[in-house]
Design a protein around this motif. Structure first.
Motif, PDB file in Angstrom:
ATOM      1  N   UNK A  62       0.802  -1.181   0.113  1.00 23.42           N
ATOM      2  CA  UNK A  62       0.011   0.047  -0.014  1.00 23.42           C
ATOM      3  C   UNK A  62       0.798   1.310   0.017  1.00 23.42           C
ATOM      4  N   UNK A  97       0.864  10.526  -2.644  1.00 21.15           N
ATOM      5  CA  UNK A  97       1.833   9.696  -2.234  1.00 21.15           C
ATOM      6  C   UNK A  97       3.096   9.918  -3.203  1.00 21.15           C
ATOM      7  N   UNK A 113       8.937   9.372  -7.392  1.00 23.64           N
ATOM      8  CA  UNK A 113       8.918   8.253  -6.377  1.00 23.64           C
ATOM      9  C   UNK A 113       7.902   8.402  -5.443  1.00 23.64           C
ATOM     10  N   UNK A 114       7.822   7.043  -4.542  1.00 20.06           N
ATOM     11  CA  UNK A 114       6.852   6.882  -3.655  1.00 20.06           C
ATOM     12  C   UNK A 114       7.335   5.923  -2.675  1.00 20.06           C
ATOM     13  N   UNK A 115       6.511   5.525  -1.571  1.00 24.57           N
ATOM     14  CA  UNK A 115       7.033   4.667  -0.568  1.00 24.57           C
ATOM     15  C   UNK A 115       5.714   3.695  -0.486  1.00 24.57           C
ATOM     16  N   UNK A 116       6.326   2.428  -0.098  1.00 26.50           N
ATOM     17  CA  UNK A 116       5.298   1.377  -0.212  1.00 26.50           C
ATOM     18  C   UNK A 116       5.698   0.355   0.876  1.00 26.50           C
ATOM     19  N   UNK A 117       4.448   0.341   1.832  1.00 32.60           N
ATOM     20  CA  UNK A 117       4.383  -0.662   2.795  1.00 32.60           C
ATOM     21  C   UNK A 117       4.138  -1.926   2.296  1.00 32.60           C
ATOM     22  N   UNK A 173       9.430  -1.542   4.120  1.00 31.15           N
ATOM     23  CA  UNK A 173       9.350  -0.529   3.434  1.00 31.15           C
ATOM     24  C   UNK A 173      10.055  -0.599   2.181  1.00 31.15           C
ATOM     25  N   UNK A 174       9.738  -0.130   1.066  1.00 31.31           N
ATOM     26  CA  UNK A 174      10.518  -0.045  -0.132  1.00 31.31           C
ATOM     27  C   UNK A 174      10.297   1.223  -0.876  1.00 31.31           C
ATOM     28  N   UNK A 175      11.178   1.931  -1.462  1.00 33.58           N
ATOM     29  CA  UNK A 175      10.926   2.870  -2.180  1.00 33.58           C
ATOM     30  C   UNK A 175      11.052   2.782  -3.777  1.00 33.58           C
ATOM     31  N   UNK A 192      11.243   3.950  -7.640  1.00 35.30           N
ATOM     32  CA  UNK A 192      11.431   5.122  -8.301  1.00 35.30           C
ATOM     33  C   UNK A 192      11.428   4.882  -9.747  1.00 35.30           C
ATOM     34  N   UNK A 242      15.106  -4.534  -8.293  1.00 35.58           N
ATOM     35  CA  UNK A 242      14.999  -4.406  -6.708  1.00 35.58           C
ATOM     36  C   UNK A 242      16.765  -4.050  -6.545  1.00 35.58           C
ATOM     37  N   UNK A 254      20.040   1.765  -3.202  1.00 38.91           N
ATOM     38  CA  UNK A 254      20.735   2.967  -3.770  1.00 38.91           C
ATOM     39  C   UNK A 254      21.932   3.318  -2.857  1.00 38.91           C
ATOM     40  N   UNK A 304      16.072   0.436   0.171  1.00 36.84           N
ATOM     41  CA  UNK A 304      15.739  -0.519  -0.761  1.00 36.84           C
ATOM     42  C   UNK A 304      14.891  -0.229  -1.677  1.00 36.84           C
ATOM     43  N   UNK A 305      15.340  -0.063  -3.048  1.00 33.29           N
ATOM     44  CA  UNK A 305      14.450   0.612  -4.046  1.00 33.29           C
ATOM     45  C   UNK A 305      13.897  -0.370  -4.988  1.00 33.29           C
ATOM     46  N   UNK A 306      12.940  -0.359  -5.718  1.00 24.64           N
ATOM     47  CA  UNK A 306      12.555  -0.774  -6.815  1.00 24.64           C
ATOM     48  C   UNK A 306      12.674   0.253  -7.876  1.00 24.64           C
ATOM     49  N   UNK A 307      13.887   0.034  -8.447  1.00 25.12           N
ATOM     50  CA  UNK A 307      14.629   1.398  -9.302  1.00 25.12           C
ATOM     51  C   UNK A 307      15.425   0.696 -10.403  1.00 25.12           C
TER      52      UNK A 307
END
Lengths: 169, 406
Positions: free
Chosen positions: A128, A139, B2-6, B34-36, B38, B107, B110, B117-120
């Motif tokens: 989410x 977001x 970018x965004x932040x994901x739970x 938590x994943x960021x 981008x 994954x 950065x 930890x990013x999806x980037x």
């Protein structure tokens, strides 16, 4: 005729690529439109199931929603395709080392390979959205376009109402 | 962008840690949930031989097949950026905090920042917004990164299964039939059919597959012998399409009329049918026929008999309403004027003469191309015969005109 094997990748005169699997006399395919880029099958994408008889394949097909169309029908065809091979993907590290992030232009010499340590090539996660970094309501944070001139062919709005086609910073 | 994901830790890929170094495994385990993600705006390199750069990875401002996909469609820079450098709309969707999403990409850690930890770069972003509308058409995902593109064509389920971008290990197609009546909810129904790999992926295989639709029609369970068996699918988003194929106005024709017989005759009987071909996948067709005059037969069959046609010169209209798959309604009608018995006989005679003439002319044509010694008539004899038949036709038409004069 049964020993004829149509299995393979075919290009057709509708501009699509057809990934064909023949199993006995049954012929299946996934057809992808050529979208002239890294990903295909976005304009149309279909699944076919048919039978090979003599020099003809006939059967039914239906679009699937990878593409933008949702049609279906029957068809018969004799093959006039050109066989292709699946191009190999470059290793991701190699791609990262060549990729200039957010710009194509020289002067931005930093590549993805300089800043990112690859953990896994391709991951799919569910979750989410959390709070944005710059605005608690939205977001997504967007600090680009960066300091480079570029032309966009699609709509983009900045500051709420301003609509621009070309961004020069 | 970018965004932040739970991250939903209950739905992590079962092979997430496979292939990772021990250091990466520890780092990922510590940093989740938590994943960021981008999204890169452009992602390519200069092309020395062309003004057009070479795109190497999807970017949000790149277009078409080079764009990041948002709910399966190219994002194409369709972003509204407000003054606080946040994106208030992406492709017409207003993202909301706590909204459920699926993110696909590389994954990475950065190295430039606090080592998040990013999806980037992100390859594809899906807002999970499928509605509970009892319709399995749409795009589905599973825990292990597969995407299922589903089309339901009147109870025949067509599906393409793909791996994420850059992953060509597996791709398959499926065709099956959905159980039960189409007029009832899809919840709990099963689609049973065959799957087979296609060379969009490297793996080779085929077999049976069943998809059991969950109670809310937003989940499905896969069984059978495929690599995706035992996985539970989640519906990501709906698709809009046209459930009724465009057949246009239905064409009505007389069924099996004998050559040179004109049954549109007072007191006669005619049988009608629909000549418009029906699309594949039709599992039910309901007919409703009517006739403006005459004695109608059973009005709910694919063919419709009208007997005891009215007196000569009466307009008769036959209409049909066809409903296929309890959903799609089509109509058609046909009108004709009845003949008298005498008129029908004349029409029959002219028709017979015309057919004989056509046959003779064809003979002449054939003999001029392939003259054969054994032919019953010489070319000259055939031409004479044709001339006689034309004269006879003239006489018959003239006599018909005299008889039909009031």
């Amino acid at each position: 005729m049964a020993n004829r094997d149509l299995t393979g990748i075919w290009a057709a005169d509708d501009g699509g690529y057809y990934y064909v699997h023949q199993n006995g006399l049954a012929v299946w395919w996934a057809g992808f439109s050529d979208d002239y880029g890294l990903q295909n099958g976005l304009s149309f994408c279909n699944v076919f199931s048919g039978v090979l008889k003599s020099n003809e394949v006939s059967g039914q097909w239906a679009d699937v929603p990878r593409g933008a169309t949702m049609n279906f029908g029957t068809l018969s065809l004799t093959w006039a395709f050109v066989g292709l091979a699946l191009p190999p993907d470059l290793p991701l590290q190699e791609v990262f080392d060549k990729t200039h992030k957010n710009t194509y232009y020289l002067g931005f010499s930093e590549t993805l390979g300089h800043v990112l340590d690859i953990v896994k090539d391709s991951v799919v996660i569910y979750g989410s959205l959390g709070n944005g970094d710059s605005d608690p309501v939205y977001p997504f944070t967007n600090t680009y376009p960066p300091s480079a001139r570029m032309t966009l062919s699609a709509p983009i709005t900045i500051g709420g109402t301003l609509q621009v086609k070309t961004i020069a910073i | 962008m970018t965004c932040n994901i739970d991250v939903d830790m209950t739905y992590l890929p079962t092979d997430l840690y496979v292939g990772m170094s021990p250091d990466h495994q520890n780092e990922v385990a510590q940093k989740l949930p938590w994943v960021h993600p981008e999204m890169i705006m452009f992602s390519g390199k200069d092309n020395s031989t062309s003004n057009k750069p070479t795109e190497l990875l999807p970017g949000w401002a790149q277009t078409g097949g080079n764009s990041i996909l948002l709910n399966g469609r190219p994002l194409n820079a369709n972003v509204a950026i407000n003054s606080s450098v946040s994106a208030s709309q992406i492709c017409g969707i207003t993202p909301e905090v706590f909204g459920n999403v699926r993110v696909t990409g590389a994954m990475v850690i950065d190295k430039n920042h606090d080592h998040p930890l990013e999806i980037h770069p992100v390859y594809a972003f899906d807002f999970i917004n499928a509605s509970n509308r009892q319709d399995i058409r749409g795009v589905w995902g599973d825990q292990n990164g597969n995407t299922y593109y589903v089309h339901n064509v009147f109870g025949t389920i067509w599906m393409l299964i793909t791996r994420p971008f850059r992953d060509h290990t597996f791709a398959a197609v499926f065709r099956g039939l959905l159980s039960g009546s189409p007029s009832t909810l899809v919840s709990g129904k099963t689609a049973e059919g065959d799957w087979i790999t296609v060379p969009y992926g490297m793996q080779d295989g085929s077999g049976d597959m069943s998809l059991v639709v969950g109670a809310d029609a937003l989940t499905m369970k896969v069984s059978g012998d495929s690599p995706v068996a035992r996985l539970e699918l989640r519906k990501l988003y709906d698709v809009q399409d046209h459930p009724c194929p465009p057949l246009g106005t239905l064409s009505i024709t007389a069924v099996n009329p004998s050559p040179c017989v004109f049954p549109e005759t007072e007191g006669g009987t005619l049988v009608f049918g629909i000549s418009t071909p029906l699309p594949p996948g039709v599992f039910s067709a309901a007919y409703q026929w009517t006739a403006s005059v005459g004695v109608p037969g059973d009005d709910s069959l694919p063919t419709f008999q009208v007997s005891n046609l009215p007196a000569a010169g009466t307009m008769v209209t036959v209409s049909v309403q066809l409903t296929i798959n309890n959903a799609c309604v089509y109509q058609g009608s046909r009108s004709f004027i009845t003949h008298s018995q005498v008129e029908s006989q004349w029409l029959e005679e002219i028709c017979q003469l015309k057919r004989r003439l056509e046959k003779t002319i064809q003979q002449i044509i054939d003999q001029s191309i392939f003259p054969r010694p054994g032919d019953p008539l010489s070319r000259e004899q055939s031409i004479d015969l044709a001339m006689q038949e034309i004269q006879e036709l003239d006489r018959t038409i003239a006599e018909l005109k005299r008889n039909l004069k009031p």
